[in-house]
Scaffold this motif. Structure first.
Motif, PDB file in Angstrom:
ATOM      1  N   CYS A   1      49.502  32.182  33.752  1.00 47.12           N
ATOM      2  CA  CYS A   1      50.416  33.272  33.445  1.00 47.12           C
ATOM      3  C   CYS A   1      51.678  32.755  33.244  1.00 47.12           C
ATOM      4  O   CYS A   1      52.665  33.559  33.482  1.00 47.12           O
TER       5      CYS A   1
ATOM      6  N   CYS B   1      44.926  39.962  37.138  1.00 51.56           N
ATOM      7  CA  CYS B   1      46.116  39.483  36.561  1.00 51.56           C
ATOM      8  C   CYS B   1      46.384  39.677  34.972  1.00 51.56           C
ATOM      9  O   CYS B   1      47.301  40.220  34.717  1.00 51.56           O
ATOM     10  N   HIS B   2      45.323  39.423  34.293  1.00 52.12           N
ATOM     11  CA  HIS B   2      45.276  39.790  32.930  1.00 52.12           C
ATOM     12  C   HIS B   2      44.301  40.307  32.341  1.00 52.12           C
ATOM     13  O   HIS B   2      43.781  39.782  31.260  1.00 52.12           O
TER      14      HIS B   2
ATOM     15  N   CYS C   1      50.682  40.157  35.280  1.00 54.44           N
ATOM     16  CA  CYS C   1      51.591  38.858  35.622  1.00 54.44           C
ATOM     17  C   CYS C   1      52.912  38.885  34.844  1.00 54.44           C
ATOM     18  O   CYS C   1      53.970  38.766  35.207  1.00 54.44           O
TER      19      CYS C   1
ATOM     20  N   HIS D   1      39.903  31.766  32.726  1.00 53.81           N
ATOM     21  CA  HIS D   1      40.690  32.518  34.001  1.00 53.81           C
ATOM     22  C   HIS D   1      39.856  33.763  34.386  1.00 53.81           C
ATOM     23  O   HIS D   1      40.271  35.018  34.322  1.00 53.81           O
TER      24      HIS D   1
ATOM     25  N   TYR E   1      43.007  34.056  44.566  1.00 50.49           N
ATOM     26  CA  TYR E   1      43.343  34.447  43.189  1.00 50.49           C
ATOM     27  C   TYR E   1      42.058  34.125  41.950  1.00 50.49           C
ATOM     28  O   TYR E   1      41.761  35.016  41.199  1.00 50.49           O
TER      29      TYR E   1
HETATM   30 ZN    ZN Z   1      47.931  36.490  34.554  1.00 49.13          ZN
END
Ligand code: ZN
Length: 449
Positions: A447, A371-372, A325, A421, A107
């Motif tokens: 998240c 993820c974002h 997410c 992140h 991740y």
């Molecule tokens: Zn995320």
């Protein structure tokens, strides 16, 4: 209009204002407009190239469509991407010299790098990428920490990627050792006493992902079906029990929670879990799919906002997050899989609504990641293009890629104080990497809503 309605409206309006901060406003016309403008231009202009009718982002020339009528990506666009990949790999390697040595996850850490090189090998067939992936795999496998069990955030990721890399290099003894270690984790996964959640990032569905990844990449019986079935059964049992506890057996027969919240999105929520259960390689029987998974998906569909987006959790009414997410870019994958599994158009229609809201809200400013970040936006367009072959979605995916390297890049560097992140620092500056390391705890909570 009742009080609750006005409150909801207020939340939505507040959400929209904030969304402008969270994402770039989309400067591009959509595909049909693009085509119409090209058709109405003079024959000589149209013959020369199909141009964007809207002004391009600052400092950029207008661009022709990056693919032909058959959907084949133009050689010019391919060259641009290849050249950019080369630049970014160099910058990434530079940055990795000062990266957090302890983050082995797929991740945010080293397994993600190994996976990137494995993907480059898959696409280019260039052996040097496989060797590079091996370098990282060796290093990762010396540093497993036994804290977590999933593909994305735990030891299952390094072990599964290691098994695949060794298998591709025909070093079978090492590959088998990785698989054996991965399967040893299964006892804790299926234990009903364990506090393990079911979601994708830290829970059972994330372990299931690693098992299915091996059977897809190495061969269908690499992980025995009986092992997969036990994990699937544990996930279903857990969902049935929680649904019963919440008295939702009729409406949502498979319900899950993470940190006491009933999340919807792909990372911590039901969308990621249902998506895994619907995978053909999960081998969930048709009756379970029809009687438990399908009504649960329909329950989630009824939570859809008018915009086409989805709440982050069942108790949240704010139409704010458009991430993988939390929100449409993650839920879209569940909907596409539901369309493949149940062959009902309503799922495809909802998936298209997800794509529209992602396109309209604009690409995320928060990072390059899946993820974002922007890649998660682009990934949803590309997946929908693969499913429908509608070039509108290929167009959107190409624009997402373009946006990554134009306005986003400039903006992101101006916005360093809120950098979070992201494990791939494009400039490779020490300060950013140190910040990444210090924020490793913050990352894990990123998240949440
Ligand atoms: Zn995320």
């Amino acid at each position: 209009m009742g009080e609750s309605m006005s409150k909801r409206l207020k939340l939505q309006l507040g959400g929209e204002a904030e969304m402008e901060e969270r994402a770039f406003s989309n400067p591009y016309p959509d595909y049909q407009l693009h085509e119409a403008a090209a058709a109405s231009s003079s024959p000589s202009e149209a013959a020369e190239t199909q141009r964007d009718p809207a002004p391009s982002p600052v400092g950029e020339e207008p661009e022709s469509l990056p693919f032909g009528p058959d959907g084949k990506i133009s050689s010019q666009f391919t060259r641009r991407i290849q050249s950019k990949i080369g630049d970014l790999l160099q910058q990434m390697e530079e940055g990795l010299k000062t990266a957090d040595p302890h983050d082995c996850s797929a991740y945010t850490g080293w397994t993600g790098i190994a996976l990137l090189y494995l993907q480059l090998y898959r696409v280019t067939k260039d052996q040097k990428y496989l060797q590079r992936s091996l370098d990282y795999v060796k290093r990762i496998l010396r540093n497993l920490n036994g804290r977590r069990v999933t593909f994305l955030c735990g030891d299952a990721g390094p072990l599964a990627v290691g098994a695949v890399v060794y298998h591709k290099l025909k070093i079978d003894s090492e590959s088998k050792e990785c698989i054996t270690k991965l399967l040893q984790l299964q006892r804790t996964i299926i234990s009903t006493d364990s506090e393990l959640p079911d979601e994708l990032l830290y829970g059972r569905a994330g372990y299931l992902y690693a098992l299915l990844y091996l059977n897809t990449e190495i061969g269908p019986d690499t992980v025995p079906q009986s092992v997969i079935k036990e994990v699937v059964d544990a996930i279903i049992e857990s969902g049935k029990n929680f649904s019963k506890e919440e008295r939702k057996t009729e409406r949502c027969p498979l319900l899950y929670q993470w940190h006491r919240k009933q999340y919807i999105g792909a990372a911590h929520g039901v969308a990621g879990i249902y998506y895994m259960l619907m995978q053909p390689v999960s081998n969930v029987d048709q009756e379970t799919l029809t009687e438990l998974v399908k009504p649960s998906i329909d329950y989630v569909r009824h939570k859809k906002f008018r915009s086409g987006n989805y709440p982050s959790s069942l108790s949240n009414e704010t139409d704010r997050l458009v991430h993988w997410c939390h929100g449409a870019p993650g839920v879209i994958h569940m909907l596409m899989q539901a369309y493949k599994s149940f062959k009902e158009d309503k799922y495809l229609k909802d998936a298209m609504d997800c794509s529209d809201v992602i396109w309209q809200r604009g690409l995320l400013r928060k990072g390059y990641g899946i993820c974002h970040g922007t890649a998660g936006n682009g990934y949803s367009f590309l997946s929908l293009y693969h499913l429908t072959e509608d070039k509108k979605y290929l167009y959107r995916a190409c624009k997402a890629w373009r946006e990554l390297f134009i306005s986003y890049r400039t903006y992101w560097y101006q916005r360093l104080p809120s950098f979070q992140h992201l494990n791939l620092d494009l400039k490779g500056e020490k300060t950013k990497w140190n910040r990444t390391a210090k924020r490793s705890v913050a990352m894990e909570t990123q998240c949440q809503e």
